[in-house]
Design an enzyme around this catalytic site. Structure first.
Site, PDB file in Angstrom:
ATOM      1  N   THR A 141       0.821  -1.217   0.000  1.00  0.00           N
ATOM      2  CA  THR A 141       0.000   0.000   0.000  1.00  0.00           C
ATOM      3  C   THR A 141       0.854   1.265   0.000  1.00  0.00           C
ATOM      4  O   THR A 141       2.006   1.243   0.461  1.00  0.00           O
ATOM      5  CB  THR A 141      -0.905  -0.017   1.255  1.00  0.00           C
ATOM      6  N   ASP A 142       0.260   2.362  -0.449  1.00  0.00           N
ATOM      7  CA  ASP A 142       0.943   3.664  -0.376  1.00  0.00           C
ATOM      8  C   ASP A 142       1.027   4.157   1.065  1.00  0.00           C
ATOM      9  O   ASP A 142       1.805   5.062   1.377  1.00  0.00           O
ATOM     10  CB  ASP A 142       0.228   4.706  -1.256  1.00  0.00           C
ATOM     11  N   GLU A 143       0.228   3.550   1.969  1.00  0.00           N
ATOM     12  CA  GLU A 143       0.157   4.073   3.338  1.00  0.00           C
ATOM     13  C   GLU A 143       1.479   3.889   4.095  1.00  0.00           C
ATOM     14  O   GLU A 143       1.701   4.528   5.113  1.00  0.00           O
ATOM     15  CB  GLU A 143      -1.024   3.442   4.080  1.00  0.00           C
ATOM     16  N   TYR A 166      -2.070  -0.590  10.907  1.00  0.00           N
ATOM     17  CA  TYR A 166      -2.179  -1.236   9.591  1.00  0.00           C
ATOM     18  C   TYR A 166      -0.950  -0.930   8.746  1.00  0.00           C
ATOM     19  O   TYR A 166      -0.271  -1.837   8.255  1.00  0.00           O
ATOM     20  CB  TYR A 166      -3.446  -0.764   8.875  1.00  0.00           C
ATOM     21  N   LYS A 170       2.094  -3.399   7.361  1.00  0.00           N
ATOM     22  CA  LYS A 170       2.398  -3.569   5.931  1.00  0.00           C
ATOM     23  C   LYS A 170       3.852  -3.154   5.652  1.00  0.00           C
ATOM     24  O   LYS A 170       4.546  -3.800   4.872  1.00  0.00           O
ATOM     25  CB  LYS A 170       1.440  -2.742   5.061  1.00  0.00           C
TER      26      LYS A 170
END
Ligand code: NAD
Ligand code: TYD
Length: 361
Positions: A141-143, A166, A170
């Site tokens: 993810t970009d997060e 989260y 990741k």
């Protein structure tokens, strides 16, 4: 270009994974191999999302194996039983709000689960050093990059700065995947994607939650001032990018994927209200009246935006679905698939929502 034959898809009963399986079996004639879907069927996994695929391809080109990616012995059995040459790893706990309420499952699945898969792949592929005709694609993810200010974009070299349990879990999994490439020579590729939307997304995420709450006349909960920005990409565009990287991506490299399509949450919601009102014959002014500004998410990242130059230049990938078209398709899908929706918005999930959020839907 890699030839992929026996693909282990993890998390194939979830939103992006089930769309990926559909893309390969229904719309990708150059793929003639077999898919093994390993999924634990957590609250987010749904066998109803692949019922027709099971009927049409089951037993021959599509096999479902229920299990936990943290179960090393089980995962190793699958590598042997199906002669797996490719892993595409979607399985994860994926919702930021749930990671705030209960982070442990995120560490287990996202960190330990990824570690377990990497170990099983390494053991299975360790012939003459390390087989090079195989690939482990990690979906991220970009997060992991944190939060942007008003300007700038995430590139593949932006330092990691995760803010939620989260994104931290990741980020940990991304680091493990890279470490297995550098340390053991495991052939990996990785992608970091922005917010996806489309059919089969679990309706706790912004777009399906809002569509279904509108239809049911429930409040539309907007976190904080509603001005947080996300870069939205249609799920099929994301999956096309993943498939492109799996076949043509450079081993050991990561690629950013995004929609190059930034919207403030509140503006996106106004567009959705217009589309849903028209299609479901609702009064838009009345629907707008159900917008409810609620307490902000703790650590709420302000803005995400992806620079997709690397995958566009290096692998000739492009987005194919405009936001307008993608939203229309998504709204149509949620309004037409009542059995799928009702299967989720009743029973266990509904009680969970009521316990944690009251009547917000
Ligand atoms: P999802 O929550 O809809 O699906 C996750 C799937 O993984 C479910 O089918 C679930 O049953 C399965 N799963 C969970 N724990 C498992 C375990 N321990 N063992 C086996 N299966 C397990 O998630 P999604 O939105 O489809 O996301 C898929 C992947 O893409 C995730 O890795 C996520 O981090 C990443 N991603 C998602 C987005 C997005 O906008 N949804 C954006 C970028 C990246
Ligand atoms: P979400 O779909 O949870 O994705 P992510 O947190 O991974 O970006 O949320 C997208 C944006 O919408 C995010 O800024 C939080 C916001 N949001 C709301 O305002 N209300 C809601 O009910 C939800 C679920 C999200």
């Amino acid at each position: 270009m890699r030839t992929l034959k026996n693909i282990l898809v993890t998390g194939g009963a979830g939103f992006i994974g089930c769309n990926f399986i559909r893309l390969l079996l229904e719309k990708t004639p150059e793929f003639t191999g077999r898919i093994v879907n390993l999924d634990a069927l957590t609250y987010a996994g749904n066998s109803a999302s692949l019922r027709d695929i099971e009927r049409r391809f089951g037993g021959a080109r599509y096999l479902f194996e229920r299990g936990d990616i943290c179960d090393r012995a089980f995962v190793e059995t699958l590598f042997r039983k199906y002669d797996i040459d490719t892993v595409v790893h979607f399985a994860a706990e994926s919702h930021v709000d749930r990671s705030i309420l209960g982070p442990e499952a995120f560490v287990k699945t996202n960190v330990l689960g990824t570690f377990t898969l990497l170990e099983a792949a390494r053991a299975a592929w360790k012939t003459g050093g390390m087989r090079q005709d195989v690939v482990f694609h990690h979906v991220s993810t970009d997060e992991v990059y944190g939060s942007l200010g008003e300007t700038g974009y995430f590139t593949e070299t932006t330092p990691y700065d995760p803010r939620s349990p989260y994104s931290a879990s990741k980020a940990s999994s991304d680091h493990l995947v890279m470490a297995y490439f550098h340390t053991y020579g495991l052939p990996i590729t990785m992608s970091n994607c922005s917010n996806n939307y489309g059919p089969y997304q679990f309706p706790e995420k912004l777009i399906p939650l809002m569509i279904l709450n509108m239809r049911e006349g429930k409040p539309l909960p907007v976190y904080g001032d509603g001005k947080n920005i996300r870069d939205w990409v249609y799920v099929e565009d994301h999956n096309n990018a993943v498939w492109t990287i799996m076949r043509k991506g450079v081993t050991g490299e990561k690629y950013n994927i995004g929609g190059e399509n930034e919207w403030e949450n509140i503006t996106l919601l106004q567009s959705l209200i217009a589309i849903v009102s028209e299609k479901a014959k609702l009064d838009p002014a009345k629907v707008r009246g159900t917008i409810s500004y609620v307490k902000d998410r703790p650590g709420h990242d302000r803005r995400y935006a992806m620079d997709c130059t690397k995958i566009k230049r290096g692998l000739a990938w492009r987005q194919g679905v405009s936001f307008e078209e993608g939203l229309e398709r998504t709204v149509d899908w949620y309004l037409e698939n009542n059995a799928w929706v009702d299967g989720i918005r009743s029973g266990e999930y509904q009680s969970w929502v009521e316990k944690n959020y009251g009547d917000r839907g």
